[in-house]
Design a protein around this motif. Structure first.
Motif, PDB file in Angstrom:
ATOM      1  N   ALA A 155       0.836  -1.198   0.000  1.00 58.51           N
ATOM      2  CA  ALA A 155       0.000   0.000   0.000  1.00 58.51           C
ATOM      3  C   ALA A 155       0.872   1.249   0.000  1.00 58.51           C
ATOM      4  CB  ALA A 155      -0.919   0.013   1.218  1.00 58.51           C
ATOM      5  N   LEU A 156       0.646   2.121  -0.976  1.00 55.86           N
ATOM      6  CA  LEU A 156       1.296   3.428  -0.986  1.00 55.86           C
ATOM      7  C   LEU A 156       0.433   4.464  -0.273  1.00 55.86           C
ATOM      8  CD1 LEU A 156       2.739   3.620  -4.610  1.00 55.86           C
ATOM      9  CD2 LEU A 156       3.849   2.835  -2.517  1.00 55.86           C
ATOM     10  N   LYS A 157      -0.839   4.154  -0.109  1.00 54.15           N
ATOM     11  CA  LYS A 157      -1.758   4.982   0.648  1.00 54.15           C
ATOM     12  C   LYS A 157      -2.544   4.062   1.569  1.00 54.15           C
ATOM     13  CE  LYS A 157      -2.358   8.682  -2.779  1.00 54.15           C
ATOM     14  NZ  LYS A 157      -3.338   9.455  -3.596  1.00 54.15           N
ATOM     15  N   PRO A 158      -3.106   4.580   2.675  1.00 55.27           N
ATOM     16  CA  PRO A 158      -3.784   3.707   3.629  1.00 55.27           C
ATOM     17  C   PRO A 158      -4.868   2.848   2.984  1.00 55.27           C
ATOM     18  CG  PRO A 158      -3.523   5.891   4.561  1.00 55.27           C
ATOM     19  CD  PRO A 158      -3.101   5.994   3.122  1.00 55.27           C
ATOM     20  N   LYS A 159      -4.713   1.533   3.136  1.00 53.78           N
ATOM     21  CA  LYS A 159      -5.695   0.535   2.720  1.00 53.78           C
ATOM     22  C   LYS A 159      -5.908   0.474   1.209  1.00 53.78           C
ATOM     23  CE  LYS A 159      -8.326   0.464   7.054  1.00 53.78           C
ATOM     24  NZ  LYS A 159      -9.685   0.521   7.661  1.00 53.78           N
ATOM     25  N   ILE A 160      -4.987   1.030   0.423  1.00 52.46           N
ATOM     26  CA  ILE A 160      -5.064   0.916  -1.038  1.00 52.46           C
ATOM     27  C   ILE A 160      -3.841   0.128  -1.487  1.00 52.46           C
ATOM     28  CG2 ILE A 160      -5.245   2.106  -3.245  1.00 52.46           C
ATOM     29  CD1 ILE A 160      -6.384   4.500  -1.795  1.00 52.46           C
ATOM     30  N   TYR A 161      -4.055  -1.102  -1.937  1.00 61.08           N
ATOM     31  CA  TYR A 161      -2.969  -2.029  -2.240  1.00 61.08           C
ATOM     32  C   TYR A 161      -2.869  -2.268  -3.739  1.00 61.08           C
ATOM     33  CZ  TYR A 161      -2.672  -3.207   2.717  1.00 61.08           C
ATOM     34  OH  TYR A 161      -2.505  -3.152   4.078  1.00 61.08           O
ATOM     35  N   GLU A 162      -1.628  -2.572  -4.154  1.00 63.34           N
ATOM     36  CA  GLU A 162      -1.380  -2.821  -5.566  1.00 63.34           C
ATOM     37  C   GLU A 162      -0.218  -3.785  -5.725  1.00 63.34           C
ATOM     38  OE1 GLU A 162      -0.866   0.285  -9.063  1.00 63.34           O
ATOM     39  OE2 GLU A 162       1.050  -0.099  -8.058  1.00 63.34           O
ATOM     40  N   ALA A 163      -0.238  -4.538  -6.834  1.00 64.97           N
ATOM     41  CA  ALA A 163       0.884  -5.409  -7.185  1.00 64.97           C
ATOM     42  C   ALA A 163       0.856  -5.668  -8.687  1.00 64.97           C
ATOM     43  CB  ALA A 163       0.813  -6.728  -6.427  1.00 64.97           C
ATOM     44  N   TYR A 164       2.029  -5.976  -9.233  1.00 66.74           N
ATOM     45  CA  TYR A 164       2.124  -6.439 -10.616  1.00 66.74           C
ATOM     46  C   TYR A 164       2.517  -7.909 -10.581  1.00 66.74           C
ATOM     47  CZ  TYR A 164       1.741  -1.672 -12.367  1.00 66.74           C
ATOM     48  OH  TYR A 164       1.270  -0.412 -12.681  1.00 66.74           O
ATOM     49  N   ILE A 165       1.678  -8.741 -11.179  1.00 72.62           N
ATOM     50  CA  ILE A 165       1.826 -10.192 -11.105  1.00 72.62           C
ATOM     51  C   ILE A 165       1.832 -10.777 -12.516  1.00 72.62           C
ATOM     52  CG2 ILE A 165       0.838 -12.347 -10.237  1.00 72.62           C
ATOM     53  CD1 ILE A 165       1.738 -10.457  -8.032  1.00 72.62           C
ATOM     54  N   TYR A 166       2.779 -11.666 -12.788  1.00 75.90           N
ATOM     55  CA  TYR A 166       2.769 -12.381 -14.066  1.00 75.90           C
ATOM     56  C   TYR A 166       1.986 -13.674 -13.905  1.00 75.90           C
ATOM     57  CZ  TYR A 166       4.271 -14.980 -18.155  1.00 75.90           C
ATOM     58  OH  TYR A 166       4.287 -15.731 -19.331  1.00 75.90           O
ATOM     59  N   MET A 167       0.973 -13.843 -14.754  1.00 75.10           N
ATOM     60  CA  MET A 167       0.155 -15.048 -14.739  1.00 75.10           C
ATOM     61  C   MET A 167       0.363 -15.794 -16.046  1.00 75.10           C
ATOM     62  SD  MET A 167      -3.475 -13.863 -13.033  1.00 75.10           S
ATOM     63  CE  MET A 167      -3.584 -13.367 -11.324  1.00 75.10           C
ATOM     64  N   PRO A 168       1.047 -16.942 -16.007  1.00 80.54           N
ATOM     65  CA  PRO A 168       1.218 -17.734 -17.232  1.00 80.54           C
ATOM     66  C   PRO A 168      -0.099 -18.370 -17.652  1.00 80.54           C
ATOM     67  CG  PRO A 168       2.044 -18.942 -15.336  1.00 80.54           C
ATOM     68  CD  PRO A 168       1.667 -17.570 -14.838  1.00 80.54           C
ATOM     69  N   ALA A 169      -0.125 -18.931 -18.832  1.00 78.56           N
ATOM     70  CA  ALA A 169      -1.348 -19.565 -19.337  1.00 78.56           C
ATOM     71  C   ALA A 169      -1.753 -20.727 -18.434  1.00 78.56           C
ATOM     72  CB  ALA A 169      -1.129 -20.058 -20.760  1.00 78.56           C
ATOM     73  N   THR A 170      -3.013 -20.738 -18.015  1.00 85.01           N
ATOM     74  CA  THR A 170      -3.562 -21.792 -17.172  1.00 85.01           C
ATOM     75  C   THR A 170      -5.060 -21.879 -17.450  1.00 85.01           C
ATOM     76  OG1 THR A 170      -3.753 -22.605 -14.897  1.00 85.01           O
ATOM     77  CG2 THR A 170      -3.936 -20.227 -15.233  1.00 85.01           C
ATOM     78  N   GLU A 171      -5.773 -22.775 -16.753  1.00 86.91           N
ATOM     79  CA  GLU A 171      -7.186 -22.966 -17.099  1.00 86.91           C
ATOM     80  C   GLU A 171      -8.069 -21.812 -16.635  1.00 86.91           C
ATOM     81  OE1 GLU A 171      -6.754 -25.394 -13.202  1.00 86.91           O
ATOM     82  OE2 GLU A 171      -5.533 -24.946 -14.973  1.00 86.91           O
ATOM     83  N   ASN A 172      -7.646 -21.071 -15.584  1.00 89.49           N
ATOM     84  CA  ASN A 172      -8.406 -19.894 -15.169  1.00 89.49           C
ATOM     85  C   ASN A 172      -7.473 -18.942 -14.414  1.00 89.49           C
ATOM     86  OD1 ASN A 172      -8.662 -20.186 -12.144  1.00 89.49           O
ATOM     87  ND2 ASN A 172      -9.642 -22.117 -12.750  1.00 89.49           N
ATOM     88  N   TYR A 173      -7.977 -17.736 -14.166  1.00 94.53           N
ATOM     89  CA  TYR A 173      -7.127 -16.696 -13.579  1.00 94.53           C
ATOM     90  C   TYR A 173      -7.764 -16.109 -12.311  1.00 94.53           C
ATOM     91  CZ  TYR A 173      -5.020 -17.532 -18.022  1.00 94.53           C
ATOM     92  OH  TYR A 173      -4.444 -18.179 -19.094  1.00 94.53           O
ATOM     93  N   TYR A 174      -8.331 -17.023 -11.517  1.00 93.11           N
ATOM     94  CA  TYR A 174      -8.901 -16.621 -10.238  1.00 93.11           C
ATOM     95  C   TYR A 174      -7.806 -16.427  -9.193  1.00 93.11           C
ATOM     96  CZ  TYR A 174     -13.571 -17.764 -11.951  1.00 93.11           C
ATOM     97  OH  TYR A 174     -14.742 -17.781 -12.663  1.00 93.11           O
ATOM     98  N   TYR A 175      -8.048 -15.481  -8.288  1.00 97.75           N
ATOM     99  CA  TYR A 175      -7.094 -15.199  -7.211  1.00 97.75           C
ATOM    100  C   TYR A 175      -7.843 -14.531  -6.069  1.00 97.75           C
ATOM    101  CZ  TYR A 175      -7.265 -10.317  -8.713  1.00 97.75           C
ATOM    102  OH  TYR A 175      -7.706  -9.054  -9.021  1.00 97.75           O
ATOM    103  N   LYS A 176      -7.178 -14.423  -4.919  1.00 95.67           N
ATOM    104  CA  LYS A 176      -7.707 -13.701  -3.763  1.00 95.67           C
ATOM    105  C   LYS A 176      -6.590 -12.890  -3.110  1.00 95.67           C
ATOM    106  CE  LYS A 176     -11.733 -16.342  -2.175  1.00 95.67           C
ATOM    107  NZ  LYS A 176     -12.389 -16.950  -0.987  1.00 95.67           N
ATOM    108  N   PHE A 177      -6.983 -11.956  -2.252  1.00 93.06           N
ATOM    109  CA  PHE A 177      -6.043 -11.258  -1.377  1.00 93.06           C
ATOM    110  C   PHE A 177      -6.199 -11.811   0.032  1.00 93.06           C
ATOM    111  CE2 PHE A 177      -6.795  -8.137  -4.742  1.00 93.06           C
ATOM    112  CZ  PHE A 177      -5.513  -7.676  -5.015  1.00 93.06           C
TER     113      PHE A 177
END
Length: 357
Positions: free
Chosen positions: A179-201
């Motif tokens: 978080a660069l500001k309170p409670k606002i989060y960010e990331a850059y993630i590489y996702m290779p080819a797979t059957e789906n692109y679901y994720y959670k925090f």
């Protein structure tokens, strides 16, 4: 008669002794014999000098009638608070110690002092400083003025973790969001080819704490039974979550440079290539010293980086954190062939390199 003379002598001696004792204990006003000094008249503060000594105050010793330790204290305030009936009433007091005749400040400590006294980050303001001595009475120096330009430090917030199908739903080995500001989060993630692109925090590297999933209609929820969020993979994703508004976003990105220092000028983007093993974007090309450039995503001015006054890679435009004015373009030191890299894999330390070939 002899007895009377003897008593008179004793009484006279007693009175003389009392008079002499009163003279010994009479209070003598003390003062500093000269004014304090400061090692420099103006200081510009930044992250780079946080742990360096940026200014030193010094003063002469005050001689009190009784030979004992003297305690010295710095009083620091803004000029407006040092006049009138309540002069110096709001000053920050820093006890330096007994018989200590100087005080140095690290950049981070002076920055905190300046911000606490109301100076504006990025703008030069004035602090006034005087020294107080004390033993059985106080003495003060005249005030000296120090011009200070403070900066706004970046707060450090707890990380979130981003497990997902792309890495086997393993929070223990998941990449992080910062978080660069309170409670606002960010990331850059590489996702290779797979059957789906679901994720959670998740708030921890396990499933036993809060995890954020899809709350519907663009919202997130801390209900652990909620479904996963979905990214537009495969590819390099900018993932964000705003816990102030309970919203999230996932944007697929490619990266380029644009500017009159680059081969395409301000009209054509020069594309960077991603290396999944090194987790960086890079390009090798001819660059010009006379121009400048920025890194930008998806060939548009919605997500782009320049540098701040300290040369640190900083967002100029961001839909997550907003636009920032006063961000500088990036330059190269001389004409020639360079390899440029953009490294966004650590959300707490976005950075870039310029290497001449």
């Amino acid at each position: 008669m002899k007895k009377l003379i003897y008593l008179s002598i004793v009484l006279f001696a007693g009175l003389a002794a009392c008079k002499k004792e009163a003279e010994i204990t009479k209070m003598t006003t003390v003062s500093f014999v000269s004014e304090p000094t400061v090692s420099k008249n103006a200081v510009t503060l930044s992250k780079s000098n946080d742990t360096s000594s940026v200014v030193t105050f010094a003063w002469p010793a005050v001689k009190y009638p009784v030979k004992a330790s003297v305690t010295y204290t710095l009083q620091i305030d803004v000029p407006a608070d040092t006049v009138g009936n309540n002069a110096w009433a709001n000053a920050k007091t820093v006890v330096v110690g007994k018989d200590v005749l100087s005080k140095s400040y690290l950049g981070k400590d002076l920055n905190t002092m300046a911000l606490n006294l109301g100076l504006t980050p990025g703008a030069q303001g004035a602090l006034v400083v005087r020294i107080q001595s004390y033993q059985d009475q106080y003495a003060y120096t005249k005030a000296l003025t120090l011009k200070v330009t403070p900066y706004q430090p970046v707060a450090v917030y707890p990380l979130l973790y981003i497990p997902g199908n792309y890495q086997g739903w393993n929070p223990g080995e998941a990449p992080t969001a910062a978080a660069l500001k309170p409670k606002i989060y960010e990331a850059y993630i590489y996702m290779p080819a797979t059957e789906n692109y679901y994720y959670k925090f998740t708030t921890a590297q396990d499933w036993n704490h809060i995890n954020y999933g899809d709350g519907g209609n663009g919202a997130v929820t801390g209900d652990g039974l909620a479904g996963g969020l979905v990214a537009p993979g495969p590819g390099y994703m900018q993932l964000s979550i705003n816990l102030n508004t309970n919203t999230w976003s996932a944007v697929k990105t490619t990266w380029s440079i644009l500017g009159d220092a680059s081969p395409g000028g301000w009209d054509t983007d020069t594309q960077l290539a991603y290396d999944p093993a090194k987790k960086v974007w890079s390009v090798t090309c001819d660059m010009k010293r006379a121009g400048s450039f920025k890194f930008r995503a998806n060939n548009e001015w919605k997500i782009d980086f320049g540098i701040d006054a300290d040369g640190k890679l900083t967002y100029a435009d961001s839909p997550v954190y907003g636009n920032v004015s006063g961000i500088n373009n990036i330059t190269v030191p001389s004409d020639g062939n360079y390899t440029l890299t953009l490294d966004l894999h650590d959300p707490s330390n976005y950075n870039y390199t310029i290497k001449k070939n």
